[in-house]
Each structure stands twice: as structure tokens, then as C-alpha cells.
Design a protein around this motif. Sequence first.
Motif, PDB file in Angstrom:
ATOM      1  N   THR A 254       2.149  -2.094  -4.519  1.00  0.00           N
ATOM      2  CA  THR A 254       3.959  -1.674  -4.769  1.00  0.00           C
ATOM      3  C   THR A 254       3.171  -0.057  -5.638  1.00  0.00           C
ATOM      4  O   THR A 254       4.377   0.454  -5.716  1.00  0.00           O
ATOM      5  CB  THR A 254       4.139  -2.778  -5.208  1.00  0.00           C
TER       6      THR A 254
ATOM      7  N   VAL B  57       1.081   2.131  -5.263  1.00  0.00           N
ATOM      8  CA  VAL B  57       0.774   3.595  -4.838  1.00  0.00           C
ATOM      9  C   VAL B  57       1.599   4.708  -4.607  1.00  0.00           C
ATOM     10  O   VAL B  57       0.640   5.908  -4.019  1.00  0.00           O
ATOM     11  CB  VAL B  57      -0.294   3.151  -3.191  1.00  0.00           C
ATOM     12  N   SER B  58       3.236   4.340  -4.851  1.00  0.00           N
ATOM     13  CA  SER B  58       3.694   5.183  -4.487  1.00  0.00           C
ATOM     14  C   SER B  58       3.609   6.133  -5.652  1.00  0.00           C
ATOM     15  O   SER B  58       3.841   7.605  -5.931  1.00  0.00           O
ATOM     16  CB  SER B  58       5.365   4.506  -4.802  1.00  0.00           C
ATOM     17  N   GLY B  59       2.638   5.957  -6.928  1.00  0.00           N
ATOM     18  CA  GLY B  59       2.309   7.132  -7.519  1.00  0.00           C
ATOM     19  C   GLY B  59       3.482   6.496  -9.067  1.00  0.00           C
ATOM     20  O   GLY B  59       3.226   7.136 -10.043  1.00  0.00           O
TER      21      GLY B  59
ATOM     22  N   ALA C 196       7.140   5.674  -8.502  1.00  0.00           N
ATOM     23  CA  ALA C 196       7.976   5.809  -8.649  1.00  0.00           C
ATOM     24  C   ALA C 196       8.746   3.898  -8.530  1.00  0.00           C
ATOM     25  O   ALA C 196       8.787   3.785  -7.135  1.00  0.00           O
ATOM     26  CB  ALA C 196       8.038   6.787  -7.131  1.00  0.00           C
ATOM     27  N   ASP C 197       9.503   3.790  -9.233  1.00  0.00           N
ATOM     28  CA  ASP C 197      10.474   2.907  -8.982  1.00  0.00           C
ATOM     29  C   ASP C 197       9.330   1.777  -9.243  1.00  0.00           C
ATOM     30  O   ASP C 197       9.858   0.465  -7.916  1.00  0.00           O
ATOM     31  CB  ASP C 197      11.508   2.251  -7.848  1.00  0.00           C
ATOM     32  N   TRP C 198       8.113   1.674 -10.026  1.00  0.00           N
ATOM     33  CA  TRP C 198       7.606   0.789  -9.861  1.00  0.00           C
ATOM     34  C   TRP C 198       8.114  -0.628 -10.452  1.00  0.00           C
ATOM     35  O   TRP C 198       8.641  -0.215 -11.094  1.00  0.00           O
ATOM     36  CB  TRP C 198       5.873   0.964 -10.211  1.00  0.00           C
TER      37      TRP C 198
ATOM     38  N   ASP D 262      -5.861   3.078  -7.024  1.00  0.00           N
ATOM     39  CA  ASP D 262      -5.045   2.796  -5.662  1.00  0.00           C
ATOM     40  C   ASP D 262      -6.391   2.665  -4.067  1.00  0.00           C
ATOM     41  O   ASP D 262      -5.716   2.150  -3.486  1.00  0.00           O
ATOM     42  CB  ASP D 262      -4.560   3.871  -5.044  1.00  0.00           C
TER      43      ASP D 262
ATOM     44  N   THR E 221      -5.095   7.571  -8.355  1.00  0.00           N
ATOM     45  CA  THR E 221      -3.767   7.662  -8.544  1.00  0.00           C
ATOM     46  C   THR E 221      -3.152   7.095 -10.334  1.00  0.00           C
ATOM     47  O   THR E 221      -1.737   7.474 -10.779  1.00  0.00           O
ATOM     48  CB  THR E 221      -2.168   7.396  -7.549  1.00  0.00           C
TER      49      THR E 221
ATOM     50  N   GLY F   2       6.087  11.587 -10.393  1.00  0.00           N
ATOM     51  CA  GLY F   2       6.286  10.567 -10.562  1.00  0.00           C
ATOM     52  C   GLY F   2       7.183  10.661 -11.548  1.00  0.00           C
ATOM     53  O   GLY F   2       7.442  11.745 -12.178  1.00  0.00           O
TER      54      GLY F   2
END
Length: 512
Positions: free
Chosen positions: A348, A350-352, A354-356, A453, A480, A512
Motif C-alpha cells: 500500500t 507504493v502511492s508514495g 498519499a493517504d498512506w 517500493d 519512492t 505526496g
Amino acid sequence: MNPGDLTPGELGRRGLLVTGAAAALTLGSVSFASAADGEGGHGGGGGAVPDRTKTIRGTLPPGSPDYVYLPVDVPAGVRELAVSYTYDKPSVPVGTQGNALDIGIFDEHGTGLGGRGFRGWSGGARSEFFIRADEATPGYLPGPVRAGRWNIALGPYTTAPEGLAYTVTLTLRFGPTPATPEPVYPPVRAKGRGRAWYRGDCHIHSVHSDGGRTPAEIAALARAAGLDFINTSEHNTSSGHRAWEGLWGDDLLILTGEEITTRNGHVLGISTDHGSWIDWRYRARDNRFGHYAREIRRAGGLVVPAHPHATCIGCNWKFGFGEADAVEVWNGPYTLDDEVSVADWDNTLVSGGADWTPAMGNSDAHKDPDRIGTPQTVVLADELSRDAILAGIRAGHSYITESSAISLTFGATGGRAAHAGIGERLRVEADTPVTVRLDVTGAPGCTAHFVTDQGTLYSTPLPTSGAGTVEWNTTPAYATYVRAEVRHTPAAAGLPGALAALTNPVFLGAGG
């Protein structure tokens, strides 16, 4: 047949009623004579109104609803309500589920989801309980036994092929209602050490659900494990919130929460308001979890799915992670399902950024030999207080260790002396050289790993002392994020070693 017994045939003639979206069934009601009627029973004497007892028998077939309610019409003048139950446990073939029956109770305010009627739940942890104004069995809430329709809640967790035969015995004891003492709850702040790293365990069970330890024993073990804070997390009840009087101190912050135990996974409500209770009677198909996640937050708590890949029945998390404030990726001694949880959580990131969703670890300790603080979450907080600890967990300013013997410092530097610590972002351009550094103490025989990542890009053994510094160079274009793991020697060739420690990530780059 004893007076008050109901045979399965009579139960059928009384009628069954399916109620609500929460897969529930309501049986015919059970009525008792009032105190003024002077009807027979047992107990009493010396002019006192005798006790009234009735026994209800029935059989639930395979495929029964999740919750079966037995209405009980309670008359005025009841001082104490007592319930006991038994059920058959026949032998079943290997691979077939046997019988398991949970129990709880709702008062005259009804059984509506999220309503005011909840008065206690013990699941399958005990076979009897009582409620009185001044006291109640652990798992249950003391308070007056008011007249009206109460409901015994039966939860057929698993059912054998031949069905689940049960017996419920209800006893009403009459007399004056004693006063209900004001609950005493833990303070929301301890002295602490100012801005510092604080160690905590947010998933612990006592005798107020299915644990074998008293709150006093837990507090002592938490201090022995080097913890600064704990969170109570009893299954589906808030009764333990008031059980910690005299056990907190300058050195130990006690947060009160709940483990909301549904049929499609368990979620920790970490540090909900004192006395608050969150309902659990829904499945993923009912589309209700979002509502109750918001209820946890309205009560000031964090939403943390527990042991999401556990293999016990009903434990595997089915609600998704869109509502999660953090996720428990490490539950108790490190096992294969924790390895799967860590890998799933890593995917989860890998979005860098954002909302981790940050990771945390807790012991889920119940009784000996479960070790409180194995593992524990180490949180950077401005002070040792409820608000500061929850803010640190929510921000991911935390790491997980198997014990207080291990300490980590982890971060990344680059550009013009820019620095980012655990849970933060190093905001530098994509081609900027970045140095990642991990300082470890207390991990002899372990290996340090840097995970991105792309996977694990650097590993090195730690010194035999278990204390050392590890550095690695990269760029935001290549990684990332970077997080650190400290692992024991693998038990078998080709397998990863068990985790000794794990950090939340540092994200790299300007986005991010």
C-alpha cells in the motif's frame, strides 16, 4: 420437566421472528411473575421475596443467524439478574466445525444496532454472569435492573452438523436496588519525559473479556516490559474501562478502548472515550463498517484493523483499509500471518505517501505464557498523553520492536542538510543523492534491511553486540520510500528471518 422449562417443541410453537439486517433471530419471550405475586421459586426466606428461576432449552440448526435474541420480560423490584448457560459439544469429523456459542445481554432499551441497550458481553469466555446496580460480572455493566423487556443475546459462532442444543437459566433476585458507584477512569495524561519516544502495547485482554489476567497483573507486567502506555481492548465491551483505579501513575498511561470483534475481522478502537461502546453486530455484506469507524473517531479513538491475515475463524479482515488510521501488521510472537500482513501493508506504500496507513504492532496478550509488550509500538510524542500518543500513531512517527531491549533511530538526509525521520517525507528533487541511516541497539545476531517500493535493496549483518549503524545511498528517482527491518537469522534456508524490529517508512521526493 421442571416448572419454567421450555422444550424445543414448545419453543417452536412460541414462534420465531427474523429481525434487521444484522442476521438476527428473535425467540418467543420469557415472562416472570412480579414481586407482588409471591409465586414460588427458591431462595428468599424471612419475608423476603423468593428468587424466580426459569430454564429455556432449544436447538439452533446449522446456518442460524449470527445473533439469536431471547427476550425476557423483567418485572419491577428486581435487585439482580443472573444468567447461566450450557450447550452440547459433540465430537465432529476432522475438518468440520463443532459448536461454539457466545453470550451477552441488552437491557430494556432494546437490541438496536448502536443503541443504548448494551449491558455486557462475554462471548464464550464464561458460562454465567450477573448484573446488579452496584456490581456486575467482568464484561458486564453494573446498573439498575429496570423493568421492561431485556434480551439475552446468543451468538452461534460455529454450529455442528447436528445443530447446537443449548440451555439458558435465568434467575431474578428481588429486593432494594443498591446505589451505583460513580466509575473512576484513568487520567488522559501521565508525567512522562516531554517530547520523547514512548513504548506501548495497544492490544491486551483481561478478565473483562477472554483474558486470564486482572488489570493489576497487566499493569505490573506492562511496567516490567518497559512500557510507557497501554490500551485496554476487551472484545465487544467497555466494562474494563472502569477497572484500573489506582493502577496508573507518572510512569504508565492507561488508555481505554475496545476490540470490535465482527464475523469478518477484528478492529481495535484505540483510546475511545471512557465508557463508550462500539457495536460489532454486522458483516462486510451489511455495508455498516464505515458508520462504526466514524463512531470510533467520534469517540476520540483510532481505527486499527487487528491481525488482518490471522487464520482463526472470523479473524481475517474483510472490510478493506479505506477507514483505517493504522493497521496492526505484527500481532504477538512473529509468525507467517504477520509476514503476510507486513507484505500486504508494504504494497500500500507504493502511492508514495498519499493517504498512506501507518503500521503498528501489539501483543494481543491474554494469559500466561503470552508476553505483554511482545511486540510493542514505539511512538514519538510531544508528551505522554492520550492526544499526543494518538497523534504520533496516526502520523506514523513510530516503529515496532519485539521488546524494550531494542531501540532504533532511522532517517534520511539529502540536499541542503534536509532531514526526514520515521513517517516523514524528505522533500528533495528526484536526482538528489540521499543517505539513509539506521542506528540499532539491542539486536545481537540480527541483520538490518532497507526495503523500498522495489523490495529489499540492501542488507547487512549487525555487529555481534547487536548495536551498530547502517547507511545506504540512493535517490528519490530510485526509491519512492525506504523503511528499515531488523530480522533474526532464518529458521530455514530460503525463508525470511522473523522480525525483531520494523519502522514505518521515510518517503523520498517532492511529491505526496
